[in-house]
Design a protein around this motif. Structure first.
Motif, short mmCIF file in Angstrom:
data_model
loop_
_atom_site.label_atom_id
_atom_site.label_comp_id
_atom_site.label_asym_id
_atom_site.label_seq_id
_atom_site.Cartn_x
_atom_site.Cartn_y
_atom_site.Cartn_z
N PRO A 5 2.63 0.26 -1.62
CA PRO A 5 3.57 1.42 -1.10
C PRO A 5 3.96 1.21 0.38
N HIS A 6 5.16 1.60 0.69
CA HIS A 6 5.49 1.57 2.00
C HIS A 6 6.43 2.81 2.31
N SER A 7 6.69 3.21 3.44
CA SER A 7 7.68 4.26 3.90
C SER A 7 8.77 3.39 4.89
N LEU A 8 9.03 2.14 4.69
CA LEU A 8 9.88 1.63 5.82
C LEU A 8 11.45 1.47 5.17
N MET A 14 12.03 -5.69 3.84
CA MET A 14 12.53 -7.05 3.56
C MET A 14 12.37 -7.97 4.84
N ARG A 15 12.99 -7.26 5.88
CA ARG A 15 12.78 -7.94 7.23
C ARG A 15 11.60 -8.44 7.60
N ARG A 16 10.80 -7.49 7.48
CA ARG A 16 9.26 -7.89 7.76
C ARG A 16 8.81 -8.92 7.15
N LEU A 17 8.98 -9.05 5.83
CA LEU A 17 8.44 -9.97 5.08
C LEU A 17 9.11 -11.20 5.01
N LYS A 18 10.38 -11.23 5.33
CA LYS A 18 11.06 -12.50 5.75
C LYS A 18 10.66 -13.04 6.92
N SER A 19 10.40 -12.26 7.86
CA SER A 19 9.82 -12.74 9.15
C SER A 19 8.50 -13.06 9.28
N ALA A 79 -8.82 -14.99 -9.01
CA ALA A 79 -7.68 -14.16 -9.10
C ALA A 79 -7.68 -12.97 -8.14
N GLU A 80 -8.87 -12.31 -8.29
CA GLU A 80 -9.11 -11.27 -7.60
C GLU A 80 -8.96 -11.36 -6.10
N MET A 81 -9.78 -12.61 -5.66
CA MET A 81 -9.59 -12.92 -4.19
C MET A 81 -8.30 -13.25 -3.96
N VAL A 82 -7.48 -14.00 -4.58
CA VAL A 82 -6.12 -14.24 -4.24
C VAL A 82 -5.26 -13.20 -4.16
N GLN A 83 -5.07 -12.15 -5.41
CA GLN A 83 -4.35 -11.03 -5.07
C GLN A 83 -4.69 -9.99 -3.97
N THR A 84 -6.18 -10.01 -3.87
CA THR A 84 -6.38 -9.13 -2.69
C THR A 84 -5.78 -9.75 -1.31
N THR A 85 -5.88 -11.07 -1.16
CA THR A 85 -5.34 -11.59 -0.10
C THR A 85 -3.98 -11.53 0.33
N ILE A 86 -3.24 -11.61 -0.96
CA ILE A 86 -1.95 -11.61 -0.80
C ILE A 86 -1.38 -10.07 -0.70
N ALA A 87 -1.92 -9.04 -1.37
CA ALA A 87 -1.64 -7.75 -1.11
C ALA A 87 -2.24 -7.23 0.46
N SER A 88 -3.20 -7.69 0.76
CA SER A 88 -3.56 -7.32 2.25
C SER A 88 -2.64 -7.79 3.27
N ARG A 89 -2.03 -8.98 3.04
CA ARG A 89 -1.33 -9.53 4.01
C ARG A 89 0.28 -8.96 3.94
N THR A 90 0.49 -8.52 2.86
CA THR A 90 1.85 -7.84 2.46
C THR A 90 1.73 -6.30 3.19
N GLN A 91 0.48 -5.78 2.85
CA GLN A 91 0.38 -4.45 3.62
C GLN A 91 0.19 -4.67 4.99
N ILE A 92 -0.39 -5.49 5.53
CA ILE A 92 -0.30 -5.53 7.18
C ILE A 92 1.20 -5.69 7.69
N LEU A 93 2.04 -6.78 6.95
CA LEU A 93 3.56 -6.72 7.23
C LEU A 93 4.19 -5.57 7.30
N LEU A 94 3.73 -4.51 6.31
CA LEU A 94 4.48 -3.36 6.16
C LEU A 94 4.53 -2.23 6.74
N GLU A 95 3.28 -2.34 7.67
CA GLU A 95 2.43 -1.35 8.25
C GLU A 95 3.57 -0.91 9.51
N LYS A 96 3.67 0.22 9.81
CA LYS A 96 4.53 0.64 10.77
C LYS A 96 3.74 -0.03 12.41
N LYS A 97 4.58 -0.30 13.27
CA LYS A 97 4.05 -1.00 14.33
C LYS A 97 4.41 -0.12 15.60
#
Length: 97
Positions: A5-8, A14-19, A79-97
């Motif tokens: 989830p995000h509130s962006l 999309m901008r954050r993920l692309k960059s 898979a669990e490690m890879v999925q957790t890694t991908i999800a956490s990196r995506t979450q970091i990119l989507l967090e408000k700065k």
């Protein structure tokens, strides 16, 4: 599959993920994004982890990003490690700065 989830709003997410995808790869040594292609709000990607190739998609919506990765047999074991890694990196990119 993971839904983050995000509130962006769709455009900002999309901008954050692309960059940020390139830097996400460099910060996780076992994971490398080899290819990324955007079509509207869908990212199709190919990644390498532990010498194995996997493919997936990320669908960016107004309030969430849905990530689905198809893993080869060997990576299913981690898979669990890879999925957790991908999800956490995506979450970091989507967090408000």
């Amino acid at each position: 599959m993971a839904t983050i989830p995000h509130s962006l709003g769709k455009d900002e997410a999309m901008r954050r993920l692309k960059s940020g995808l390139g830097s996400a790869s460099s910060s996780v040594p076992i994971l490398r994004i080899d290819e990324e292609t955007w079509a509207d709000n869908r990212l199709t990607f190919r990644l390498t982890a532990l010498g194995q190739t996997a493919e997936g998609t990320a669908d960016v919506e107004d309030d969430s990003v849905r990530i689905e990765v198809v893993l080869p047999w060997f990576l299913q074991k981690v898979a669990e490690m890879v999925q957790t890694t991908i999800a956490s990196r995506t979450q970091i990119l989507l967090e408000k700065k």
